[in-house]
Design an enzyme around this catalytic site. Structure first.
Site, PDB file in Angstrom:
ATOM      1  N   LYS A 223      75.089  48.182  54.512  1.00  0.00           N
ATOM      2  CA  LYS A 223      75.817  46.929  54.645  1.00  0.00           C
ATOM      3  C   LYS A 223      75.045  45.786  53.965  1.00  0.00           C
ATOM      4  O   LYS A 223      74.902  45.800  52.770  1.00  0.00           O
ATOM      5  CB  LYS A 223      76.102  46.650  56.123  1.00  0.00           C
TER       6      LYS A 223
ATOM      7  N   TYR B 233      80.067  50.054  67.360  1.00  0.00           N
ATOM      8  CA  TYR B 233      80.486  50.655  66.093  1.00  0.00           C
ATOM      9  C   TYR B 233      81.103  52.027  66.386  1.00  0.00           C
ATOM     10  O   TYR B 233      80.496  52.845  67.081  1.00  0.00           O
ATOM     11  CB  TYR B 233      79.286  50.769  65.161  1.00  0.00           C
TER      12      TYR B 233
HETATM   13  C1  LIG Z   1      78.242  50.951  59.307  1.00  0.00           C
HETATM   14  C2  LIG Z   1      77.527  50.845  60.573  1.00  0.00           C
HETATM   15  C3  LIG Z   1      76.807  51.935  61.091  1.00  0.00           C
HETATM   16  C4  LIG Z   1      76.785  53.286  60.388  1.00  0.00           C
HETATM   17  O1  LIG Z   1      76.120  53.212  59.163  1.00  0.00           O
HETATM   18  P1  LIG Z   1      76.453  54.144  57.894  1.00  0.00           P
HETATM   19  O2  LIG Z   1      75.494  53.672  56.866  1.00  0.00           O
HETATM   20  O3  LIG Z   1      77.892  53.944  57.546  1.00  0.00           O
HETATM   21  O4  LIG Z   1      76.201  55.560  58.323  1.00  0.00           O
HETATM   22  C5  LIG Z   1      76.126  51.752  62.272  1.00  0.00           C
HETATM   23  N1  LIG Z   1      76.145  50.577  62.933  1.00  0.00           N
HETATM   24  C6  LIG Z   1      76.826  49.510  62.463  1.00  0.00           C
HETATM   25  C7  LIG Z   1      76.807  48.225  63.231  1.00  0.00           C
HETATM   26  C8  LIG Z   1      77.538  49.606  61.285  1.00  0.00           C
HETATM   27  O5  LIG Z   1      78.229  48.546  60.828  1.00  0.00           O
END
Ligand SMILES: *Cc1c(COP(=O)(O)O)cnc(C)c1O
Length: 386
Positions: free
Chosen positions: A195, A98
Site C-alpha cells: 500500500k 481487513y
Molecule cells: C492490504 C492489507 C493487508 C494485506 O496485505 P497484502 O499485501 O495485500 O497481502 C493487510 N492489512 C491491511 C490493513 C491491508 O490494507
C-alpha cells in the site's frame, strides 16, 4: 535526523565498493563461503539477502524497532506473526478488520486451533470481558479500514502489558511517517507494504517490525522457516517507493482532507468517515498518537441506488481494490474487500450497501473533486429519471 531525510537516503550509503547511490539488486540465492566455518554473513537468500537486508534495516529504524522482516505480501507477514501461536491460543482482534486478515484467522488459523474474538479494540472493558487464560495477544488496526475507527495504542498496549498480552499493530494505513506504534508501547508492527510504503500499485510486499531481542529472534526463526520472504527485485522496488513516502503521504493527506470536506457538504452524501475531521469520534486520539492522517476515507451515500452509477461514471478515479498508491482508487467494501466478513459483523460495524471507500491519490485535488462531482450529478440524474 528527520524522517524525510532518512527515507530519501534508504540504502544510499550502504554500498562502499562502488559508491552506488541506489543499492544494487542481489539476485544471487547462494553465497560462496571463504572456507569451512566462515561466512560473509550471507549463506542462502531465504535466510538473508543483501538487498532485502538493507530494506529490513531501514524498516526497523523507521518504526523504532529492533528488527524487521520483509515478506512476500502483507498476508504473509501476518501469517508469520500468527505462527508464533500454538493450538489453544486465543487472540483479540479489531472488529472492523481487513477482510484478508479475518479470512486467515477464521478459515486457516482456526484449523490449527488458534481462535480469535472480535471487538472494538478501543473499548478496554469489552476487551477485558473477552480475555481468557489462553489469550496471548491483541491485534489492532488503527485507523480501521474502511470505517476509520481509532484505537488509543498507548492506553491499550499498557493495559495488554499489565495482563501479559502482546500488542500487534497493523500500521498499513498510516506508515511510520505518521504513526510509530512501537514508540507507543506495541510489541510488533505489521504492514502491507503493497500500500503506502510501496506507493505505486506495482509491488506486493509485507513487513514485520519487532521490539525486543527475544521477539525478534522468534519472528526471525519463523520468517526463515516458513520462507514467505520478499525477493531481491521486489525489495529494491519497495525501497525505491519508500524514498518518496514523506512527499506522498503529505499530498495524500492534503487531498483526502479537501475531498472529505467537499463530500461532507454534498447533498447526496449522508456521512464521511475520516479522522482528520473534527467531528470524527477518534479525532482527538488520532491527533495525539499520529502526526498526520492517512489518504483513505469512506463515505456513505444517502441512497444505495447511487452506488452503481457512481462507480460507472468516475473517470479519473479508478474503480479498483487496493489502496495507498499514487493513483486514486474507489472500492465498494461490501462486495469487494470485505466480502469475506460475515454480513452480521459487517452490519454491526456499518459496512453496508451504501458505503464507498476512497483511496485518494496524488493527482490535483481539483481534478479529483471535479470527477466526483460529475459522477454524483450523473448518478442523481439517472435516479430521478428512472
Ligand atoms: C492490504 C492489507 C493487508 C494485506 O496485505 P497484502 O499485501 O495485500 O497481502 C493487510 N492489512 C491491511 C490493513 C491491508 O490494507
Amino acid at each position: 535526523m528527520n524522517i524525510e531525510s532518512r527515507l530519501a537516503q534508504i540504502g544510499s550509503i550502504k554500498e562502499p565498493k562502488t559508491g552506488a547511490v541506489s543499492f544494487p539488486i542481489y539476485n544471487s540465492t547462494a553465497f560462496r563461503h571463504p572456507k569451512l566455518g566462515e561466512s560473509t554473513g550471507f549463506d542462502y537468500s531465504r535466510t538473508k539477502n543483501p538487498t532485502r537486508s538493507v530494506l529490513e534495516e531501514a524498516a526497523a529504524e523507521l518504526e523504532s524497532g529492533d528488527a524487521a522482516f520483509a515478506c512476500s505480501t502483507g498476508m504473509a507477514a501476518l501469517q508469520v506473526v500468527f505462527s508464533m501461536f500454538s493450538q489453544g491460543d486465543h487472540l483479540i482482534v479489531s472488529l472492523d478488520l481487513y477482510g484478508g486478515t479475518y479470512r486467515l484467522l477464521e478459515r486457516i488459523m482456526s484449523r490449527f486451533g488458534v481462535t480469535a474474538s472480535y471487538v472494538d479494540t478501543n473499548d478496554i472493558d469489552a476487551i477485558g470481558e473477552l480475555v481468557t487464560p489462553s489469550t496471548k495477544a491483541i491485534l489492532i488496526e488503527t485507523p480501521t479500514n474502511p470505517l476509520m475507527m481509532i484505537t488509543d495504542i498507548e492506553r491499550v498496549s499498557a493495559w495488554a502489558k499489565s495482563k501479559g498480552l502482546l500488542t500487534i499493530v497493523d500500521n498499513t494505513l498510516l506508515t511510520p511517517f505518521f504513526q510509530r506504534p512501537l514508540e507507543l508501547g506495541a510489541d510488533i508492527v505489521v504492514h502491507s507494504a503493497t500500500k503506502y510504503l510501496g506507493g505505486h500499485n506495482d509491488v506486493l510486499a509485507g513487513l514485520i517490525v519487532t521490539k525486543g531481542q527475544e521477539l525478534s529472534e522468534q519472528i526471525g526463526f519463523l520468517h526463515n522457516s516458513i520462507g514467505a520472504v520478499l525477493g531481491a527485485q521486489d525489495s529494491w522496488l519497495l525501497m525505491r517507493g519508500m524514498k518518496t513516502l514523506a512527499l506522498r503521504m503529505e499530498r495524500h493527506q492534503y487531498n483526502a482532507t479537501k475531498i472529505a470536506e467537499y463530500l461532507l457538504e454534498h447533498e447526496s452524501i449522508e456521512e464521511v468517515y475520516y479522522p482528520a475531521l473534527p467531528q470524527h469520534p477518534g479525532h482527538e486520539v488520532q491527533n495525539r498518537q499520529s502526526s498526520g492522517n492517512t489518504g483513505i476515507f469512506s463515505f456513505k451515500v444517502k441512497d444505495a441506488r447511487y452506488i452503481e452509477p457512481i462507480l460507472r461514471n468516475i473517470k479519473l478515479i479508478a474503480f479498483a481494490e487496493s489502496l495507498g498508491g499514487v493513483e486514486s482508487l474507489m472500492t465498494y467494501p461490501a462486495v469487494q474487500t470485505h466480502a469475506d466478513i460475515p454480513l452480521e459483523i459487517r452490519q454491526k460495524i456499518g459496512v453496508d450497501e451504501r458505503l464507498l471507500r476512497f483511496s485518494v491519490g496524488i493527482e490535483h485535488v481539483d481534478d479529483l473533486i471535479a470527477d466526483l462531482s460529475q459522477a454524483l450529478d450523473a448518478a442523481k440524474r439517472e435516479i430521478e429519471e428512472a
